[in-house]
Design a protein around this motif. Structure first.
Motif, PDB file in Angstrom:
ATOM      1  N   GLU A  39       0.821  -1.214   0.000  1.00 18.90           N
ATOM      2  CA  GLU A  39       0.000   0.000   0.000  1.00 18.90           C
ATOM      3  C   GLU A  39       0.855   1.264   0.000  1.00 18.90           C
ATOM      4  O   GLU A  39       0.385   2.325  -0.384  1.00 18.90           O
ATOM      5  CB  GLU A  39      -0.967   0.003   1.182  1.00 18.90           C
ATOM      6  CG  GLU A  39      -0.298   0.058   2.527  1.00 18.90           C
ATOM      7  CD  GLU A  39      -1.291  -0.014   3.667  1.00 18.90           C
ATOM      8  OE1 GLU A  39      -1.829   1.040   4.039  1.00 18.90           O
ATOM      9  OE2 GLU A  39      -1.525  -1.130   4.174  1.00 18.90           O
ATOM     10  N   LYS A  40       2.114   1.164   0.405  1.00 21.09           N
ATOM     11  CA  LYS A  40       3.017   2.326   0.394  1.00 21.09           C
ATOM     12  C   LYS A  40       3.920   2.322  -0.839  1.00 21.09           C
ATOM     13  O   LYS A  40       4.920   3.036  -0.879  1.00 21.09           O
ATOM     14  CB  LYS A  40       3.850   2.350   1.667  1.00 21.09           C
ATOM     15  CG  LYS A  40       2.986   2.584   2.891  1.00 21.09           C
ATOM     16  CD  LYS A  40       3.821   2.717   4.125  1.00 21.09           C
ATOM     17  CE  LYS A  40       2.901   2.974   5.309  1.00 21.09           C
ATOM     18  NZ  LYS A  40       3.644   3.177   6.544  1.00 21.09           N
ATOM     19  N   ARG A  41       3.582   1.498  -1.825  1.00 19.39           N
ATOM     20  CA  ARG A  41       4.286   1.371  -3.104  1.00 19.39           C
ATOM     21  C   ARG A  41       5.669   0.742  -2.982  1.00 19.39           C
ATOM     22  O   ARG A  41       6.475   0.837  -3.887  1.00 19.39           O
ATOM     23  CB  ARG A  41       4.379   2.703  -3.850  1.00 19.39           C
ATOM     24  CG  ARG A  41       3.044   3.152  -4.401  1.00 19.39           C
ATOM     25  CD  ARG A  41       3.165   4.326  -5.337  1.00 19.39           C
ATOM     26  NE  ARG A  41       3.745   3.896  -6.608  1.00 19.39           N
ATOM     27  CZ  ARG A  41       4.535   4.657  -7.349  1.00 19.39           C
ATOM     28  NH1 ARG A  41       4.844   5.868  -6.974  1.00 19.39           N
ATOM     29  NH2 ARG A  41       5.018   4.205  -8.481  1.00 19.39           N
ATOM     30  N   ALA A  42       5.953   0.089  -1.849  1.00 16.37           N
ATOM     31  CA  ALA A  42       7.194  -0.684  -1.756  1.00 16.37           C
ATOM     32  C   ALA A  42       7.045  -1.872  -2.694  1.00 16.37           C
ATOM     33  O   ALA A  42       5.993  -2.519  -2.735  1.00 16.37           O
ATOM     34  CB  ALA A  42       7.431  -1.148  -0.329  1.00 16.37           C
ATOM     35  N   LYS A  43       8.088  -2.153  -3.461  1.00 16.86           N
ATOM     36  CA  LYS A  43       8.010  -3.202  -4.483  1.00 16.86           C
ATOM     37  C   LYS A  43       9.094  -4.242  -4.252  1.00 16.86           C
ATOM     38  O   LYS A  43      10.214  -3.917  -3.865  1.00 16.86           O
ATOM     39  CB  LYS A  43       8.166  -2.580  -5.869  1.00 16.86           C
ATOM     40  CG  LYS A  43       7.063  -1.573  -6.173  1.00 16.86           C
ATOM     41  CD  LYS A  43       7.339  -0.796  -7.429  1.00 16.86           C
ATOM     42  CE  LYS A  43       6.292   0.302  -7.578  1.00 16.86           C
ATOM     43  NZ  LYS A  43       6.641   1.239  -8.619  1.00 16.86           N
ATOM     44  N   SER A  44       8.738  -5.479  -4.507  1.00 19.56           N
ATOM     45  CA  SER A  44       9.699  -6.568  -4.398  1.00 19.56           C
ATOM     46  C   SER A  44       9.393  -7.628  -5.449  1.00 19.56           C
ATOM     47  O   SER A  44       8.300  -7.663  -6.014  1.00 19.56           O
ATOM     48  CB  SER A  44       9.683  -7.178  -2.995  1.00 19.56           C
ATOM     49  OG  SER A  44       8.415  -7.726  -2.720  1.00 19.56           O
TER      50      SER A  44
END
Length: 91
Positions: A39-44
């Motif tokens: 939801e905080k646009r952290a991507k993995s």
């Protein structure tokens, strides 16, 4: 789960997941590779595979942008090769 051919620009633009959720977009180029977005646009990056007992598993490759799209695809291929040989993906 949504799937599409992931591109560098598309990964960069990918919107945040709904609050309290995580979304996954699967790559049509490298089977099993997924971009996970919070939801905080952290991507993995992660791959999904079946272990030798048939259990569905997830292996996290690493965070974006630390790991670029092409690197994630290469690491996904290496991990899937290990799984096919009966090894853990992080051998």
């Amino acid at each position: 789960m949504p799937s599409k051919q992931l591109t560098v620009a598309g990964v960069e633009r990918e919107s945040a997941a709904r609050p309290g959720k995580r979304k996954e977009i699967f790559d049509t180029v490298q089977k099993g590779l997924a971009l996970r977005v919070t939801e905080k646009r952290a991507k993995s990056w992660a791959i999904y595979y079946y272990d030798p007992t048939g259990k569905h598993r997830r292996y996290t490759i690493g965070r974006y942008p630390d790991i670029a799209l092409e690197t994630a695809r290469a690491r996904a291929e290496e991990a899937q090769r290990a799984v096919r040989e009966g090894l853990a993906p992080d051998h």
